[in-house]
Design an enzyme around this catalytic site. Structure first.
Site, PDB file in Angstrom:
ATOM      1  N   ASP A  39       0.853  -1.192   0.000  1.00  0.00           N
ATOM      2  CA  ASP A  39       0.000   0.000   0.000  1.00  0.00           C
ATOM      3  C   ASP A  39       0.882   1.233   0.000  1.00  0.00           C
ATOM      4  O   ASP A  39       2.086   1.147   0.289  1.00  0.00           O
ATOM      5  CB  ASP A  39      -0.927  -0.006   1.243  1.00  0.00           C
ATOM      6  CG  ASP A  39      -2.194   0.832   1.051  1.00  0.00           C
ATOM      7  OD1 ASP A  39      -2.075   2.043   0.780  1.00  0.00           O
ATOM      8  OD2 ASP A  39      -3.293   0.269   1.158  1.00  0.00           O
ATOM      9  N   LEU A  40       0.282   2.383  -0.297  1.00  0.00           N
ATOM     10  CA  LEU A  40       0.996   3.655  -0.206  1.00  0.00           C
ATOM     11  C   LEU A  40       1.312   4.005   1.239  1.00  0.00           C
ATOM     12  O   LEU A  40       2.230   4.778   1.516  1.00  0.00           O
ATOM     13  CB  LEU A  40       0.117   4.784  -0.781  1.00  0.00           C
ATOM     14  CG  LEU A  40      -0.196   4.754  -2.274  1.00  0.00           C
ATOM     15  CD1 LEU A  40      -1.269   5.789  -2.601  1.00  0.00           C
ATOM     16  CD2 LEU A  40       1.076   5.005  -3.082  1.00  0.00           C
ATOM     17  N   ASP A  65       3.755   1.889  -4.581  1.00  0.00           N
ATOM     18  CA  ASP A  65       2.704   2.418  -5.444  1.00  0.00           C
ATOM     19  C   ASP A  65       2.469   1.407  -6.567  1.00  0.00           C
ATOM     20  O   ASP A  65       3.431   1.010  -7.242  1.00  0.00           O
ATOM     21  CB  ASP A  65       3.175   3.771  -6.014  1.00  0.00           C
ATOM     22  CG  ASP A  65       2.080   4.512  -6.755  1.00  0.00           C
ATOM     23  OD1 ASP A  65       1.246   3.865  -7.422  1.00  0.00           O
ATOM     24  OD2 ASP A  65       2.073   5.754  -6.669  1.00  0.00           O
ATOM     25  N   GLY A  87      -6.694   1.292  -5.020  1.00  0.00           N
ATOM     26  CA  GLY A  87      -7.292   2.230  -5.959  1.00  0.00           C
ATOM     27  C   GLY A  87      -8.252   3.155  -5.253  1.00  0.00           C
ATOM     28  O   GLY A  87      -8.288   3.226  -4.020  1.00  0.00           O
ATOM     29  N   ILE A  88      -9.023   3.865  -6.073  1.00  0.00           N
ATOM     30  CA  ILE A  88     -10.008   4.822  -5.562  1.00  0.00           C
ATOM     31  C   ILE A  88     -11.372   4.129  -5.574  1.00  0.00           C
ATOM     32  O   ILE A  88     -11.810   3.660  -6.623  1.00  0.00           O
ATOM     33  CB  ILE A  88     -10.016   6.086  -6.452  1.00  0.00           C
ATOM     34  CG1 ILE A  88      -8.658   6.782  -6.346  1.00  0.00           C
ATOM     35  CG2 ILE A  88     -11.165   7.008  -6.073  1.00  0.00           C
ATOM     36  CD1 ILE A  88      -8.469   7.913  -7.319  1.00  0.00           C
ATOM     37  N   ASN A 126     -20.294  -3.485  -7.587  1.00  0.00           N
ATOM     38  CA  ASN A 126     -21.631  -3.514  -8.193  1.00  0.00           C
ATOM     39  C   ASN A 126     -21.935  -2.205  -8.943  1.00  0.00           C
ATOM     40  O   ASN A 126     -22.935  -2.138  -9.669  1.00  0.00           O
ATOM     41  CB  ASN A 126     -22.709  -3.841  -7.155  1.00  0.00           C
ATOM     42  CG  ASN A 126     -22.715  -2.923  -5.970  1.00  0.00           C
ATOM     43  OD1 ASN A 126     -22.305  -1.771  -6.070  1.00  0.00           O
ATOM     44  ND2 ASN A 126     -23.169  -3.414  -4.835  1.00  0.00           N
ATOM     45  N   HIS A 127     -21.064  -1.209  -8.804  1.00  0.00           N
ATOM     46  CA  HIS A 127     -21.293   0.039  -9.549  1.00  0.00           C
ATOM     47  C   HIS A 127     -20.948  -0.102 -11.035  1.00  0.00           C
ATOM     48  O   HIS A 127     -21.123   0.848 -11.792  1.00  0.00           O
ATOM     49  CB  HIS A 127     -20.549   1.196  -8.877  1.00  0.00           C
ATOM     50  CG  HIS A 127     -21.134   1.492  -7.531  1.00  0.00           C
ATOM     51  ND1 HIS A 127     -22.377   2.076  -7.368  1.00  0.00           N
ATOM     52  CD2 HIS A 127     -20.696   1.191  -6.281  1.00  0.00           C
ATOM     53  CE1 HIS A 127     -22.665   2.155  -6.077  1.00  0.00           C
ATOM     54  NE2 HIS A 127     -21.661   1.619  -5.396  1.00  0.00           N
ATOM     55  N   TYR A 154     -15.811   5.995 -11.832  1.00  0.00           N
ATOM     56  CA  TYR A 154     -15.276   4.915 -10.979  1.00  0.00           C
ATOM     57  C   TYR A 154     -15.774   3.562 -11.497  1.00  0.00           C
ATOM     58  O   TYR A 154     -14.981   2.629 -11.696  1.00  0.00           O
ATOM     59  CB  TYR A 154     -15.710   5.160  -9.530  1.00  0.00           C
ATOM     60  CG  TYR A 154     -15.669   3.945  -8.642  1.00  0.00           C
ATOM     61  CD1 TYR A 154     -14.457   3.315  -8.341  1.00  0.00           C
ATOM     62  CD2 TYR A 154     -16.846   3.415  -8.094  1.00  0.00           C
ATOM     63  CE1 TYR A 154     -14.424   2.193  -7.528  1.00  0.00           C
ATOM     64  CE2 TYR A 154     -16.814   2.307  -7.269  1.00  0.00           C
ATOM     65  CZ  TYR A 154     -15.603   1.689  -6.998  1.00  0.00           C
ATOM     66  OH  TYR A 154     -15.571   0.576  -6.191  1.00  0.00           O
ATOM     67  N   ARG A 192     -30.388   0.797   1.201  1.00  0.00           N
ATOM     68  CA  ARG A 192     -29.915   0.113  -0.008  1.00  0.00           C
ATOM     69  C   ARG A 192     -28.839  -0.929   0.312  1.00  0.00           C
ATOM     70  O   ARG A 192     -28.754  -1.973  -0.329  1.00  0.00           O
ATOM     71  CB  ARG A 192     -29.371   1.135  -1.012  1.00  0.00           C
ATOM     72  CG  ARG A 192     -29.121   0.558  -2.407  1.00  0.00           C
ATOM     73  CD  ARG A 192     -28.627   1.624  -3.359  1.00  0.00           C
ATOM     74  NE  ARG A 192     -27.320   2.106  -3.004  1.00  0.00           N
ATOM     75  CZ  ARG A 192     -26.176   1.516  -3.342  1.00  0.00           C
ATOM     76  NH1 ARG A 192     -26.186   0.434  -4.087  1.00  0.00           N
ATOM     77  NH2 ARG A 192     -25.016   2.017  -2.954  1.00  0.00           N
TER      78      ARG A 192
HETATM   79  N1  LIG Z   1     -15.568  -1.055   0.537  1.00  0.00           N
HETATM   80  C1  LIG Z   1     -16.516  -1.510  -0.249  1.00  0.00           C
HETATM   81  O1  LIG Z   1     -17.644  -1.702   0.190  1.00  0.00           O
HETATM   82  C2  LIG Z   1     -16.231  -1.807  -1.710  1.00  0.00           C
HETATM   83  C3  LIG Z   1     -17.300  -2.115  -2.540  1.00  0.00           C
HETATM   84  C4  LIG Z   1     -17.061  -2.411  -3.870  1.00  0.00           C
HETATM   85  C5  LIG Z   1     -15.754  -2.422  -4.339  1.00  0.00           C
HETATM   86  N2  LIG Z   1     -14.735  -2.115  -3.508  1.00  0.00           N
HETATM   87  C6  LIG Z   1     -13.380  -2.119  -4.061  1.00  0.00           C
HETATM   88  O2  LIG Z   1     -12.515  -2.766  -3.144  1.00  0.00           O
HETATM   89  C7  LIG Z   1     -11.246  -2.111  -3.137  1.00  0.00           C
HETATM   90  C8  LIG Z   1     -10.914  -1.677  -1.725  1.00  0.00           C
HETATM   91  O3  LIG Z   1     -11.903  -0.780  -1.285  1.00  0.00           O
HETATM   92  P1  LIG Z   1     -11.788  -0.080   0.151  1.00  0.00           P
HETATM   93  O4  LIG Z   1     -13.144   0.295   0.546  1.00  0.00           O
HETATM   94  O5  LIG Z   1     -10.960  -0.916   1.029  1.00  0.00           O
HETATM   95  O6  LIG Z   1     -11.012   1.244  -0.254  1.00  0.00           O
HETATM   96  P2  LIG Z   1     -10.010   2.089   0.649  1.00  0.00           P
HETATM   97  O7  LIG Z   1      -9.950   3.454   0.055  1.00  0.00           O
HETATM   98  O8  LIG Z   1     -10.355   1.946   2.080  1.00  0.00           O
HETATM   99  O9  LIG Z   1      -8.616   1.344   0.406  1.00  0.00           O
HETATM  100  C9  LIG Z   1      -7.909   1.462  -0.800  1.00  0.00           C
HETATM  101  C10 LIG Z   1      -6.439   1.374  -0.474  1.00  0.00           C
HETATM  102  O10 LIG Z   1      -5.707   1.457  -1.697  1.00  0.00           O
HETATM  103  C11 LIG Z   1      -4.542   2.224  -1.445  1.00  0.00           C
HETATM  104  N3  LIG Z   1      -4.075   2.802  -2.701  1.00  0.00           N
HETATM  105  C12 LIG Z   1      -4.678   3.732  -3.475  1.00  0.00           C
HETATM  106  N4  LIG Z   1      -3.910   4.023  -4.533  1.00  0.00           N
HETATM  107  C13 LIG Z   1      -2.804   3.245  -4.439  1.00  0.00           C
HETATM  108  C14 LIG Z   1      -1.641   3.100  -5.230  1.00  0.00           C
HETATM  109  N5  LIG Z   1      -1.463   3.850  -6.337  1.00  0.00           N
HETATM  110  N6  LIG Z   1      -0.704   2.223  -4.842  1.00  0.00           N
HETATM  111  C15 LIG Z   1      -0.852   1.491  -3.701  1.00  0.00           C
HETATM  112  N7  LIG Z   1      -1.944   1.592  -2.905  1.00  0.00           N
HETATM  113  C16 LIG Z   1      -2.892   2.475  -3.269  1.00  0.00           C
HETATM  114  C17 LIG Z   1      -4.986   3.293  -0.456  1.00  0.00           C
HETATM  115  O11 LIG Z   1      -3.880   3.832   0.257  1.00  0.00           O
HETATM  116  C18 LIG Z   1      -5.948   2.518   0.421  1.00  0.00           C
HETATM  117  O12 LIG Z   1      -5.300   1.991   1.580  1.00  0.00           O
HETATM  118  C19 LIG Z   1     -11.343  -0.957  -4.116  1.00  0.00           C
HETATM  119  O13 LIG Z   1     -10.790  -1.370  -5.350  1.00  0.00           O
HETATM  120  C20 LIG Z   1     -12.830  -0.719  -4.243  1.00  0.00           C
HETATM  121  O14 LIG Z   1     -13.165  -0.174  -5.491  1.00  0.00           O
HETATM  122  C21 LIG Z   1     -14.934  -1.792  -2.199  1.00  0.00           C
END
Ligand SMILES: NC(=O)c1ccc[n+]([C@@H]2O[C@H](COP(=O)([O-])OP(=O)(O)OC[C@H]3O[C@@H](n4cnc5c(N)ncnc54)[C@H](O)[C@@H]3O)[C@@H](O)[C@H]2O)c1
Length: 281
Positions: A39-40, A65, A87-88, A126-127, A154, A192
Site C-alpha cells: 500500500d501507499l 505504489d 485504488g479509488i 456492483n457500480h 469509478y 440500499r
Molecule cells: N468497501 C466496499 O464496500 C467496496 C465495494 C465495492 C468495491 N470495492 C473495491 O474494493 C477495493 C478496496 O476498497 P476499500 O473500501 O478498502 O477502499 P479504501 O480506500 O479503504 O482502500 C484502498 C487502499 O488502496 C490504497 N491505494 C490507493 N492508490 C494506491 C496506489 N497507487 N498504490 C498502492 N496503494 C494504493 C490506499 O492507500 C488505500 O489503503 C477498491 O478497489 C474498491 O473499489 C470496495
C-alpha cells in the site's frame, strides 16, 4: 463454511491498508495464508480476524505504489495469488481514476504475468451495473452476463479492470476472478446496503474461495452476503466455493423511518446515489 480442503499459500494484497484490506489481512492470515500487504501507507488499524479479534504480526508489509512497475513486480516474488484492492473506491476526477484504477490495475495484471503469479483476484464493484433499475429485479436476480451499465467514472474504471482480467487470461493464461463487491462494512449504513451488504466474515469467505477455487479460468462473480433482498445472482460465486453465512435482515428495522420515494435515485437505481455522485470539489 470455508472449504477446509483448500490450501492457503502466500497472498499479496494490494491496498491492504484500506477498509477491505484490513478485513482480509487478519481474516486470511487466520485461515493460514502468509499475507504480504502492499500500500501507499501503513495500516491505521491492527490486523484482526472478524471472528476472533486482533491478530498480531501476521502480515509482511511493503510500502509502494501500484503504478510503479518495478515495485509491484518485486512485491509479487514467491506469491501464489494477488488480491488487487488498491485504488479509488468512489467517484473522483478522471485524472485520479485514470492513474490509480486504470493505469494501476494494468500495472498489477502485467506484473503478475512477469512475476509468474498464476492467479489474480480483482476487486470490482456492483457500480459496474449501477444504472439498472431496482424495480426490474424484484422477482429475478441480475446475472453477471448483463451488459455493464456503470453509474460513475469509478464504475467505468472497474469495467476496464474486468476487461483487463479477461484479456490477461486469454492472452497470457492468467487465472482471474473478478468479484463485484457489494457494500463491505461491519454493518449496512443505508437501506440500499441491506441489498448489497457483504459482511466482513463473508468477505473473507469470498476471497478465500476465489483464491483457492480449482481449475479457475476467467470468472466474473457478484460478492454479497446471503441478504434476503439481494438483487445480484450469487450463483457464480457459490459455484466457486463461496458459502455466505450472513444476512442483512437483522438490520432492517434501523431504516424503517426512511421514506421510499420511487424517484429517489437511492431507491430507483441499483447503484443508488452513486448515479448522482460528482468528483470532489
Ligand atoms: N468497501 C466496499 O464496500 C467496496 C465495494 C465495492 C468495491 N470495492 C473495491 O474494493 C477495493 C478496496 O476498497 P476499500 O473500501 O478498502 O477502499 P479504501 O480506500 O479503504 O482502500 C484502498 C487502499 O488502496 C490504497 N491505494 C490507493 N492508490 C494506491 C496506489 N497507487 N498504490 C498502492 N496503494 C494504493 C490506499 O492507500 C488505500 O489503503 C477498491 O478497489 C474498491 O473499489 C470496495
Amino acid at each position: 463454511m470455508v472449504d477446509e480442503q483448500a490450501r492457503p499459500g502466500r497472498v499479496l494484497i494490494t491496498g491492504a491498508a484500506g477498509g477491505v484490506g484490513t478485513i482480509l489481512r487478519g481474516g486470511l492470515a487466520a485461515l493460514g495464508w502468509s499475507v504480504r500487504g502492499f500500500d501507499l501507507v501503513t495500516p491505521a488499524e491492527p490486523d484482526s480476524d472478524p471472528d476472533t479479534g486482533p491478530v498480531s504480526d501476521a502480515v509482511e508489509w511493503i510500502i509502494g505504489d501500484i503504478t510503479d512497475p518495478a515495485a509491484i513486480e518485486a512485491a509479487m516474488a514467491d506469491v501464489d495469488v494477488v488480491i488487487h484492492l488498491a485504488g479509488i473506491p468512489v467517484e473522483d476526477h478522471f485524472a485520479a481514476i485514470l492513474h490509480a484504477n486504470i493505469d494501476g490495475t494494468h500495472q498489477v495484471f502485467d506484473a503478475a504475468v512477469r512475476a509468474g503469479v498464476p492467479r489474480v483476484v480483482y476487486a470490482s464493484t456492483n457500480h459496474v451495473v449501477g444504472y439498472y433499475e431496482r424495480a426490474d429485479f424484484t422477482d429475478t436476480k441480475l446475472g453477471v452476463g448483463a451488459r455493464p451499465r456503470p453509474d460513475t467514472l469509478y464504475g467505468v474504471s472497474k469495467v476496464f479492470g474486468e476487461a483487463l482480467g479477461s484479456y490477461y487470461h486469454d492472452r497470457h493464461g492468467l487465472q482471474v476472478a473478478c468479484a463485484r463487491l457489494g457494500a463491505c462494512y461491519a454493518e449496512p449504513h443505508t437501506r440500499r446496503m441491506l441489498d448489497t451488504w457483504l459482511s466482513p466474515a463473508d468477505a473473507v469467505r469470498l476471497f478465500h474461495a476465489l483464491a483457492t477455487a480449482p481449475d479457475l479460468g476467467f470468472e466474473l462473480v457478484f460478492g454479497a452476503s446471503a441478504n434476503r433482498t439481494g438483487w445480484c445472482d450469487l450463483g457464480p460465486a457459490r459455484r466457486l466455493g463461496y458459502h455466505p453465512q450472513d444476512d442483512s435482515e437483522r438490520f432492517r428495522d434501523r431504516f424503517a423511518d426512511q421514506p421510499l420515494d420511487p424517484d429517489d435515485p437511492e431507491v430507483r437505481y441499483l447503484g443508488g446515489d452513486f448515479t448522482t455522485a460528482l468528483p470532489p470539489a
